[in-house]
Design a protein around this motif. Sequence first.
Motif, PDB file in Angstrom:
ATOM      1  N   LEU A  84      20.029  46.327  34.427  1.00  0.00           N
ATOM      2  CA  LEU A  84      21.169  46.163  35.335  1.00  0.00           C
ATOM      3  C   LEU A  84      22.454  46.687  34.696  1.00  0.00           C
ATOM      4  O   LEU A  84      23.285  47.298  35.360  1.00  0.00           O
ATOM      5  N   ALA A  85      22.593  46.469  33.394  1.00  0.00           N
ATOM      6  CA  ALA A  85      23.809  46.875  32.688  1.00  0.00           C
ATOM      7  C   ALA A  85      23.991  48.388  32.678  1.00  0.00           C
ATOM      8  O   ALA A  85      25.106  48.873  32.856  1.00  0.00           O
ATOM      9  N   VAL A  86      22.910  49.124  32.472  1.00  0.00           N
ATOM     10  CA  VAL A  86      23.065  50.579  32.417  1.00  0.00           C
ATOM     11  C   VAL A  86      23.593  51.106  33.751  1.00  0.00           C
ATOM     12  O   VAL A  86      24.405  52.032  33.779  1.00  0.00           O
ATOM     13  N   ASP A  87      23.191  50.479  34.832  1.00  0.00           N
ATOM     14  CA  ASP A  87      23.677  50.893  36.146  1.00  0.00           C
ATOM     15  C   ASP A  87      25.176  50.619  36.285  1.00  0.00           C
ATOM     16  O   ASP A  87      25.924  51.459  36.789  1.00  0.00           O
TER      17      ASP A  87
ATOM     18  N   ARG B 169      30.538  52.965  36.612  1.00  0.00           N
ATOM     19  CA  ARG B 169      31.965  52.982  36.228  1.00  0.00           C
ATOM     20  C   ARG B 169      32.366  54.399  35.803  1.00  0.00           C
ATOM     21  O   ARG B 169      33.464  54.866  36.140  1.00  0.00           O
ATOM     22  N   ILE B 170      31.494  55.078  35.074  1.00  0.00           N
ATOM     23  CA  ILE B 170      31.769  56.470  34.691  1.00  0.00           C
ATOM     24  C   ILE B 170      31.964  57.312  35.948  1.00  0.00           C
ATOM     25  O   ILE B 170      32.906  58.103  36.043  1.00  0.00           O
ATOM     26  N   ARG B 171      31.089  57.127  36.923  1.00  0.00           N
ATOM     27  CA  ARG B 171      31.202  57.882  38.183  1.00  0.00           C
ATOM     28  C   ARG B 171      32.487  57.534  38.930  1.00  0.00           C
ATOM     29  O   ARG B 171      33.145  58.411  39.487  1.00  0.00           O
ATOM     30  N   ALA B 172      32.865  56.268  38.938  1.00  0.00           N
ATOM     31  CA  ALA B 172      34.093  55.854  39.622  1.00  0.00           C
ATOM     32  C   ALA B 172      35.326  56.493  38.982  1.00  0.00           C
ATOM     33  O   ALA B 172      36.324  56.740  39.666  1.00  0.00           O
ATOM     34  N   LEU B 173      35.231  56.790  37.693  1.00  0.00           N
ATOM     35  CA  LEU B 173      36.335  57.463  36.995  1.00  0.00           C
ATOM     36  C   LEU B 173      36.330  58.968  37.243  1.00  0.00           C
ATOM     37  O   LEU B 173      37.243  59.674  36.836  1.00  0.00           O
ATOM     38  N   GLY B 174      35.279  59.462  37.904  1.00  0.00           N
ATOM     39  CA  GLY B 174      35.253  60.859  38.317  1.00  0.00           C
ATOM     40  C   GLY B 174      34.468  61.802  37.431  1.00  0.00           C
ATOM     41  O   GLY B 174      34.655  63.023  37.501  1.00  0.00           O
ATOM     42  N   PHE B 175      33.565  61.263  36.626  1.00  0.00           N
ATOM     43  CA  PHE B 175      32.816  62.109  35.705  1.00  0.00           C
ATOM     44  C   PHE B 175      31.321  61.830  35.841  1.00  0.00           C
ATOM     45  O   PHE B 175      30.915  60.743  36.249  1.00  0.00           O
ATOM     46  N   PRO B 176      30.491  62.825  35.485  1.00  0.00           N
ATOM     47  CA  PRO B 176      29.042  62.601  35.557  1.00  0.00           C
ATOM     48  C   PRO B 176      28.572  61.659  34.444  1.00  0.00           C
ATOM     49  O   PRO B 176      29.069  61.727  33.320  1.00  0.00           O
TER      50      PRO B 176
END
Length: 164
Positions: A70-73, A78-85
Motif C-alpha cells: 500500500l505504501a509504494v502506491d 505523490r510523485i505523480r501529483a507533483l507532476g513527474f513520472p
Amino acid sequence: MAKDSKKQKAKIDIGIGKDQRKAIADGLSRLLADEYTLYLKTHNFHWNVTGPMFNTLHLMFETHYNEAALAVDLVAERIRALGFPAPGTYKQYAALSSIKETEGVPEAMAMVRLLVEGHEACVKTARSIFPLADEAHDEPTADLLTQRMQLHEKTAWMLRALLE
C-alpha cells in the motif's frame, strides 16, 4: 484548421515551483525505491523463513509486506501529483535504493536483522527529503514522510525486540 499533433500538458499550479517539485519528486523516487526493495525483501523472507519461530515470523512478514504494498502506491501517487513520472522498474529501483538485495536465504534471525536495517534505511531516506518538503511548504509530502517514518521506526523497534 489543422489540429496540433502535440498534446498540451496541463500546467501544474499548486503553489510549489517546478524546481522544488522536481527536487521533492526525486527524493520521493529514492524513497519509493527503498520502499519497494524492502517490500520485495520482506516478501522473499516470508516465503523462505524456517525454524522454531516460523509461524510468528511468517505471519509478521506477511503483515509487513502487505503494508508496504500500500505504501509504494502512496509514494508513487505523490510523485505523480507533483507532476513527474514515478520509477517503476527493477533497474530504476536498484539504481535509486539505499537497500541492497540479499543473496541466498539467510537464517531467520539474520532476516530480522536485515529487515531492521531496511526499515531504518527507509526512515533515513524519508528524513532526508523532509527539509525539501518543509522549505516548499509541501504539507502533503511532509505528512506522507511523517507517516512513513513513524511506521518504519515502530516496525524496526518491534523487529529489534526479537533480537534481544
